[in-house]
Design an enzyme around this catalytic site. Structure first.
Site, PDB file in Angstrom:
ATOM      1  CE1 TYR A 139      -0.400   8.154  -1.100  1.00 32.71           C
ATOM      2  CE2 TYR A 139      -1.611   8.276   0.968  1.00 32.71           C
ATOM      3  CZ  TYR A 139      -1.543   7.896  -0.353  1.00 32.71           C
ATOM      4  OH  TYR A 139      -2.618   7.258  -0.933  1.00 32.71           O
ATOM      5  CE  LYS A 198       4.464   6.847 -16.532  1.00 36.34           C
ATOM      6  NZ  LYS A 198       3.987   5.987 -17.618  1.00 36.34           N
ATOM      7  CG  ASP A 230       1.899   3.306 -17.862  1.00 37.61           C
ATOM      8  OD1 ASP A 230       2.880   2.702 -17.380  1.00 37.61           O
ATOM      9  OD2 ASP A 230       2.001   4.077 -18.843  1.00 37.61           O
ATOM     10  CG  ASP A 254      -4.084   4.685  -2.375  1.00 34.29           C
ATOM     11  OD1 ASP A 254      -4.741   3.984  -1.590  1.00 34.29           O
ATOM     12  OD2 ASP A 254      -4.536   5.697  -2.942  1.00 34.29           O
ATOM     13  CG  ASP A 258      -8.680   1.089  -4.162  1.00 37.81           C
ATOM     14  OD1 ASP A 258      -8.138   0.738  -3.085  1.00 37.81           O
ATOM     15  OD2 ASP A 258      -9.525   2.008  -4.222  1.00 37.81           O
TER      16      ASP A 258
HETATM   17  C1  IPM Z   1      -5.668   3.283   1.897  1.00 43.18           C
HETATM   18  C2  IPM Z   1      -6.512   4.522   1.888  1.00 43.18           C
HETATM   19  C3  IPM Z   1      -5.718   5.675   2.505  1.00 43.18           C
HETATM   20  C4  IPM Z   1      -4.494   5.905   1.643  1.00 43.18           C
HETATM   21  C5  IPM Z   1      -6.525   6.982   2.707  1.00 43.18           C
HETATM   22  C6  IPM Z   1      -7.769   6.756   3.547  1.00 43.18           C
HETATM   23  C7  IPM Z   1      -5.689   8.092   3.295  1.00 43.18           C
HETATM   24  O1  IPM Z   1      -6.945   4.791   0.598  1.00 43.18           O
HETATM   25  O2  IPM Z   1      -5.262   2.851   2.982  1.00 43.18           O
HETATM   26  O3  IPM Z   1      -5.409   2.722   0.830  1.00 43.18           O
HETATM   27  O4  IPM Z   1      -4.542   6.666   0.667  1.00 43.18           O
HETATM   28  O5  IPM Z   1      -3.467   5.321   1.934  1.00 43.18           O
HETATM   29 MG    MG Z   2      -6.436   3.269  -0.794  1.00 41.69          MG
END
Ligand code: IPM
Ligand code: MG
Length: 362
Positions: A139, A198, A230, A254, A258
């Protein structure tokens, strides 16, 4: 004794952001009702929507203003009619980078087995925290395009890792593991931190290994563990109970959170704190703006509500934070919420009211 008054910046943002933030603020008002603390809200308009109307992103003067707040609460940023990432980089990454919010704290906690897509898993099996490094890695924004739009185009991005970044994220993770073990009490599971990287394919991740190992020496009672990212995804599904605290890079954090959100019951429920200990920090649900659900009062506000809980904890209002957490936990354990997503059949505002009612019960 004087009562603290917190100044909290509010950025509802785009899509479902304002709707879920409203419910978070409803719950904040309910917990503040006891009179233990006061707060004032400062609203900010920055979003994709605002950009389309005004062409304005976050000005530097506002970033300076944010530094004087106690915390910022964010809903979601992202608009389908704006170039992808433009407003996200200004607002979300803008906050993370300019306020040096080097920790992205993402608890992965299952409140009730009916929310989990894995069979036979309950709250005791899924209760870990991801400490995502939040200011470096892929990032970094260092990179760009050469010969753009031609067949010879080159796109470069630099993954940036510093000793300082790896060290402070690791230290935060070990401190957290220590605190979590203390909260669990004697005779319970011992603390453990897993480094996820990794380093086999991306050799510079070796810096993470060395910084982590050095920090670990200061925490002899905390067990250490390692997983490639992974394999980590595989373990999160196969044996999620293995994890206590994970520390990892920005991008991997990130992605795996999810996945973690799905273990908890969906994107609608997961919360996060973008933290610089002792300084202004930002709290948000981890989901995006979900434009297709915007304005329909169907989005799940539990992630935004739990983000308020995390903010209270950060502000030192541990009791209020615990009340928010138990209200969400009790509501979900009661089975009254069939799913933590836009298809639960319970409106955004009703769900906020249900959490608020639980707060009133304790
Ligand atoms: C998160 C989101 C952000 C990230 C995006 C919206 C830039 O996915 O906070 O996880 O990638 O960090
Ligand atoms: Mg995210």
């Amino acid at each position: 004794m004087t009562t603290a008054t917190y100044r909290i910046g509010v950025l509802g943002g785009d899509g479902i952001g304002p709707e879920v933030t409203r419910e978070g603020l409803k719950v904040l008002e309910a917990v503040a009702g006891g009179g233990d603390f006061k707060y004032e809200l400062v609203d900010y308009p920055y979003s994709g929507e605002h950009y389309l109307k005004t062409k304005e992103l976050v000005p530097d003067s506002v970033i300076d203003e944010w530094r004087s707040l106690d915390a910022v609460l964010l809903g979601a940023i992202g608009h389908p009619d704006v170039e992808p990432g433009l407003v996200e980089r200004s607002v979300i990454l803008g906050l993370r980078f300019s306020l040096d919010l080097y920790i992205n704290l993402r608890p992965i906690k299952l409140y009730s087995s009916h929310l989990c897509p894995l069979k036979d898993k309950g709250p005791n099996d899924i209760d870990f925290v991801v400490v995502r490094e939040n200011t470096e890695g892929m990032y970094s924004q260092i990179g760009g395009h050469l010969k753009k739009g031609t067949p010879d185009e080159i796109a470069l991005v630099n993954g940036v890792y510093t000793w300082k970044g790896c060290e402070r994220a690791s230290r935060y993770a070990f401190e957290l593991a220590r605190q979590r073990a203390a909260a669990r009490g004697e005779g319970q599971r011992k603390p453990q931190v897993t480094l996820v990287d990794k380093a086999n394919a991306i050799r510079p991740h070796d810096l993470w290994r060395r910084a982590f190992a050095q920090v670990a020496e200061d925490y002899p009672e905390v067990a250490t563990d390692h997983a490639y990212v992974d394999a980590c995804c595989m373990w999160m599904i196969k044996n999620p109970d293995w994890f206590d605290v994970i520390v990892t890079t920005n991008l991997f954090g990130d992605i795996i959170t999810d996945l973690g959100a799905m273990l908890q019951g969906g994107m609608g429920i997961a919360a996060s704190g973008n933290i610089h200990p002792g300084q202004t920090s930002m709290f948000e649900p981890i989901h995006g703006s979900a434009p297709k659900y915007a304005g329909q009062n169907v989005a799940c506000p539990l992630g935004a509500i739990s983000a308020v809980g995390m903010m209270l904890d950060f502000l030192g209002e541990e009791e209020a934070a615990a009340r928010v957490d138990s209200a969400v936990a009790n509501l979900l354990a009661s089975g009254a919420i069939p799913s933590a997503d836009a298809r639960s059949g319970i409106s955004t505002s009703d769900m906020g009211d249900m959490v608020t009612a639980k707060i009133g019960e304790d």
